[in-house]
Design an enzyme around this catalytic site. Structure first.
Site, PDB file in Angstrom:
ATOM      1  N   PHE A 161    -136.533 -36.318 -49.918  1.00  0.00           N
ATOM      2  CA  PHE A 161    -135.609 -36.663 -48.840  1.00  0.00           C
ATOM      3  C   PHE A 161    -136.238 -37.720 -47.951  1.00  0.00           C
ATOM      4  CE2 PHE A 161    -133.569 -32.925 -50.343  1.00  0.00           C
ATOM      5  CZ  PHE A 161    -132.265 -32.934 -49.875  1.00  0.00           C
TER       6      PHE A 161
ATOM      7  N   ALA B 284    -122.521 -17.881 -57.639  1.00  0.00           N
ATOM      8  CA  ALA B 284    -123.745 -17.255 -58.148  1.00  0.00           C
ATOM      9  C   ALA B 284    -124.216 -16.093 -57.287  1.00  0.00           C
ATOM     10  CB  ALA B 284    -124.856 -18.288 -58.257  1.00  0.00           C
TER      11      ALA B 284
ATOM     12  N   ARG C  56    -120.872 -27.053 -62.990  1.00  0.00           N
ATOM     13  CA  ARG C  56    -119.750 -26.234 -62.549  1.00  0.00           C
ATOM     14  C   ARG C  56    -118.750 -27.078 -61.749  1.00  0.00           C
ATOM     15  NH1 ARG C  56    -122.549 -22.304 -58.800  1.00  0.00           N
ATOM     16  NH2 ARG C  56    -123.864 -24.139 -58.533  1.00  0.00           N
TER      17      ARG C  56
ATOM     18  N   TRP D  19    -131.722 -39.186 -55.580  1.00  0.00           N
ATOM     19  CA  TRP D  19    -130.659 -39.484 -54.603  1.00  0.00           C
ATOM     20  C   TRP D  19    -130.692 -40.967 -54.261  1.00  0.00           C
ATOM     21  CZ3 TRP D  19    -129.437 -41.714 -50.051  1.00  0.00           C
ATOM     22  CH2 TRP D  19    -128.222 -41.362 -49.464  1.00  0.00           C
TER      23      TRP D  19
ATOM     24  N   LYS E 138    -120.701 -25.822 -47.117  1.00  0.00           N
ATOM     25  CA  LYS E 138    -121.655 -26.002 -48.207  1.00  0.00           C
ATOM     26  C   LYS E 138    -121.631 -27.425 -48.765  1.00  0.00           C
ATOM     27  CE  LYS E 138    -122.757 -24.354 -52.874  1.00  0.00           C
ATOM     28  NZ  LYS E 138    -122.426 -25.601 -53.583  1.00  0.00           N
TER      29      LYS E 138
ATOM     30  N   PHE F  80    -127.537 -21.494 -56.826  1.00  0.00           N
ATOM     31  CA  PHE F  80    -128.534 -20.977 -55.886  1.00  0.00           C
ATOM     32  C   PHE F  80    -129.921 -20.872 -56.534  1.00  0.00           C
ATOM     33  CE2 PHE F  80    -124.507 -19.079 -54.062  1.00  0.00           C
ATOM     34  CZ  PHE F  80    -124.380 -20.031 -53.074  1.00  0.00           C
TER      35      PHE F  80
ATOM     36  N   LYS G 118    -129.645 -29.338 -55.754  1.00  0.00           N
ATOM     37  CA  LYS G 118    -129.850 -28.955 -57.160  1.00  0.00           C
ATOM     38  C   LYS G 118    -128.925 -29.733 -58.097  1.00  0.00           C
ATOM     39  CE  LYS G 118    -128.719 -24.752 -58.457  1.00  0.00           C
ATOM     40  NZ  LYS G 118    -128.361 -24.524 -57.062  1.00  0.00           N
TER      41      LYS G 118
ATOM     42  N   THR H 169    -127.665 -32.657 -57.517  1.00  0.00           N
ATOM     43  CA  THR H 169    -128.146 -34.040 -57.513  1.00  0.00           C
ATOM     44  C   THR H 169    -129.297 -34.216 -58.500  1.00  0.00           C
ATOM     45  OG1 THR H 169    -127.497 -34.278 -55.187  1.00  0.00           O
ATOM     46  CG2 THR H 169    -129.077 -35.877 -56.045  1.00  0.00           C
TER      47      THR H 169
END
Length: 571
Positions: free
Chosen positions: A396, A288, A109, A424, A120, A316, A86, A88
Site C-alpha cells: 500500500f 465465507a 466470486r 494495485w 465492504k 476472508f 485479496k 486484487t
C-alpha cells in the site's frame, strides 16, 4: 502468449485514481476474443453484451479429457477494516503468471449488492488489477444472484401457500427453517411476521430474512456439477419439520424442478477479463463467514481444464474461506490444490498489533512486530493441510520501506517463502516476483495435501478439530439448543457431513475484538443448521448474523450515474 498479455499498460499518474476511473480508461477486448484465447467454440458460450458471456456448464464434459491445471488458492490473514486486497492480489497474480509465460485463468466470486452498497466494497479487485467491466460485476452483472433470490423466495411462497391450502404435509409452522432472502444489508428484516390481515392472506407466523449470499441455494449452485446435480441437491434441502419433528424437504413439496428452472441460466459460469485481458470466470458468491465462501465448482474446474494455472480465492482469512475450500469444496468438486498464497498487509498487521485505523499511516515497527502472530497462525494452518505456500505482502502507498522490509525479514528468518506484490499500482508487472515464488513453491515445494478431519468423525469432533487446529482455541461450548440439534442430526443420519463454521472474520476466536493471536479461548456454538442439499452442517457461533446491516454512512451515498450512463462513486 501475447494474446493473454494484452497491449494495455498502466501509466504512473500524479493523482491517485479511483478504481472505477482506472477501469473506465481501460481498453477491453470483445468477449469473443477472450473466448477464442481459451479455445472455446461458438457452441460453448453465449454473449451477455460486448464484454460478458455465459459459458455452458456442458463445456466441462467436452473438456473432460484435458489435463487439470494447477490450482492456486489465495487466502489471507484475518481481515481488518483497513482492507487486505485479496481479490486484487488474485487478479494481479493471474496477470503476472501470464506475463512470465504461464497460461492462467482466474476464478472469482460474484460481489453481493449488500456489501457493495454498505462498507465492504466490491469484489472485482482494485487499481490496475481488476476484472472488468467492474460496474456490471459489482452491480447486477448477469443476474445470477437475482435468480437465486427469486428461487429462494419462490420456495418460501410455496411453503406458506401449502400451509394455507390445507397443509397436507403437516408442517409445523413453528418449525419452518427456510428463510426469505434479499441481496441487501437490511437489519429491519431480521425478524418479521407474515400472514397478517385475515384468513385470505395466509397463516400468521414469525419469519426472517437472510442476505441472499447466505441462502443454501447459493451454496448449492456453487457446489453443483451440472443441472441434474443441482436438482438433486435442491430436492434434499430441509425446509421445515412436521408436528412429529420429522424433516420436510423440497422433494416432499415437489418443487425442485421449478427451482432448477429458475436457476437454469445462473448455473453457467460468467466469463469476463482483467485489465490486461487475462480470462476470468466470476461465478457464485457465498459469504465465507456464514457459508463456504468460494466461487463455483463448475467455474474452477472449467478454468482448470482451459489453463495451465488457475488462481482462485476463498473469502476472508485462512480460518474461514481457506479451511472451507480445503475441507468442503475440494471434496465436492474433486479439486486437488497445488499451493496457497497468504495475503498480508502492513497496515492490517499493525491493527492486529493494537493500532487504531486512524494511526495506520504512521510507521510503527513495534505494532507490526506484535501483529505478526496472526500470519504465523495462518501459516501453521496451511502447513497442517500439507500444502506449499507463499506469503504475499500486498503493498500500500503508505507502507514504509522499513515496515515492508521487517515483514520480509521475518518471513526469511522463519523460512517462509515471501514476495512483495505491487499489483494495485503496477498490475501484472508488480506481481511477477510473487508469480515466480508461486511457481517455485509448486514445482519444488513439499506437498502432502490432506483434509483436516475425516468425514466419519462426529459433528462435535469435526468442530473441535477446526477450533483447535485452525483457530488455536482450547475448546467448544454448545448451547442447549445446539446440543439438542446434535442429537437430532445424528438420528437423521447427517453426522458424516462436513462442517461449515459461521464465525466472525475479524478474529481467530468468535469475538471480533480479539485480534492478533488469542489463546485459551472457547468457541460458542449457539445453533446448527442442516444444509443437506449443499452437503454440510452449518455451526453458527458467537454473535455472527446472517443478515448484516448498513453502516452509518453507506458507500451508496457516494454512488451516482449521469445522463450518459457514466457511473461514479463505485469504489
Amino acid at each position: 502468449m501475447e494474446s493473454f498479455l494484452g497491449g494495455w499498460k498502466p501509466l504512473i499518474e500524479q493523482r491517485v485514481k479511483s478504481d472505477i476511473e482506472i477501469a473506465q480508461e481501460a481498453t477491453l477486448k470483445p468477449i469473443q476474443e477472450i473466448a477464442d484465447q481459451l479455445g472455446l467454440t461458438e457452441d460453448d458460450w453465449e454473449p451477455y453484451g460486448r464484454y460478458k458471456a455465459k459459458v455452458s456448464a456442458h463445456t466441462l464434459k467436452r473438456l473432460q479429457n484435458n489435463p487439470d491445471g494447477k490450482v492456486v488458492l489465495v487466502t489471507s490473514i484475518n481481515p481488518t477494516p483497513a482492507g487486505e486486497g485479496k481479490s486484487t492480489v488474485t487478479v494481479g497474480l493471474g496477470q503476472a503468471l501470464n506475463r512470465i509465460g504461464k497460461k492462467t485463468v482466474i476464478a472469482l466470486r460474484e460481489p453481493s449488492l449488500g456489501p457493495s452498497m454498505g462498507m465492504k466494497g466490491g469484489a472485482a479487485g482494485g487499481g490496475y488489477s481488476q476484472v472488468v467491466p467492474m460496474e456490471d460485476i459489482n452491480l447486477h452483472f448477469t443476474g445470477d444472484i437475482h435468480a437465486i433470490t427469486t428461487a429462494n423466495n419462490a420456495l418460501s411462497a410455496m411453503i406458506d401457500n401449502h400451509i394455507h391450502q390445507g397443509n397436507a404435509l403437516d408442517i409445523d409452522q413453528r418449525r419452518i427453517v427456510w428463510k426469505r432472502v434479499l441481496d441487501m444489508n437490511d437489519r429491519a428484516l431480521r425478524n418479521i411476521v407474515v400472514g397478517l390481515g385475515g384468513p385470505a392472506n395466509g397463516v400468521p407466523r414469525e419469519d426472517s430474512f437472510d442476505i441472499t449470499v447466505a441462502s443454501e441455494i447459493m451454496a448449492i449452485l456453487c457446489l453443483s456439477t451440472d443441472i441434474d446435480d443441482l436438482k438433486s441437491r435442491l430436492s434434499k434441502m430441509v425446509i421445515a419439520y412436521n408436528h412429529s419433528k420429522e424433516p420436510i424437504t423440497v422433494s416432499d413439496l415437489g418443487v425442485q424442478g421449478a427451482l432448477a428452472l429458475l436457476l437454469k441460466d445462473a448455473i453457467h459460469p460468467n466469463l469476463v477479463q482483467t485489465l490486461e485481458n487475462t480470462p476470468a470466470f466470476v461465478h457464485g458468491g457465498p459469504f465465507a463467514n456464514i457459508a463456504h465462501g468460494c466461487n463455483s465448482v463448475i467455474a474452477t474446474k472449467m478454468a482448470s481444464k482451459l489453463g495451465d494455472y488457475v488462481v482462485t480465492e476463498a473469502g476472508f482469512g485462512a480460518d474461514l474461506g481457506a479451511e472451507k475450500f480445503l475441507d468442503i469444496k475440494t471434496r465436492a468438486g474433486g479439486i486437488d490444490p497445488s499451493a496457497v498464497v497468504i495475503v498480508v498487509t502492513v497496515r492490517a498487521l499493525k491493527m492486529h498489533g493494537g493500532l487504531a485505523k486512524d494511526e495506520l499511516k504512521n510507521e510503527d515497527l513495534e505494532a507490526l512486530k506484535r501483529g505478526m502472530v496472526n500470519v504465523e497462525k495462518h501459516i501453521e494452518t496451511i502447513k497442517t493441510f500439507g500444502l506449499p505456500y507463499v506469503v504475499a505482502i500486498n503493498h500500500f502507498v503508505h507502507d514504509t520501506d522499513a515496515e515492508v522490509q521487517y515483514v520480509q525479514d521475518w518471513c526469511n528468518k522463519n523460512d517462509h517463502p515471501v514476495a512483495v506484490a505491487k499489483v494495485w499500482a503496477d498490475g501484472g508487472a508488480g506481481g511477477e516476483a510473487l508469480a515466480k515464488e508461486v511457481v517455485e513453491a509448486i514445482e519444488n515445494g513439499k506437498k502432502d495435501f490432506k483434509h483436516i478431519y475425516d468425514l466419519d468423525t462426529t459433528i462435535e469432533e469435526k468442530i473441535q478439530t477446526i477450533v483447535k487446529k485452525v483457530y488455536g482455541g482450547s475448546g467448544v461450548e454448545f448451547s442447549s439448543k445446539a446440543l439438542k440439534q446434535l442429537r437430532e442430526f445424528k438420528e437423521q443420519g447427517w453426522g458424516n457431513l462436513p462442517v461449515c463454521m459461521a464465525k466472525t472474520q475479524y478474529s481467530l476466536s468468535d469475538d471480533p475484538k480479539k485480534t492478533g493471536r488469542p489463546s485459551d479461548f472457547t468457541i460458542h456454538v449457539r445453533e446448527l443448521k442442516a444444509s443437506i442439499g449443499a452437503g454440510f452442517i452449518v455451526a453458527i457461533t458467537g454473535t455472527v448474523m446472517t443478515m448484516p446491516g448498513l453502516p452509518k454512512k453507506p458507500a451508496a451515498l457516494n454512488m451516482d450515474v449521469d445522463n450518459d450512463g457514466l457511473v461514479s462513486g463505485l469504489f
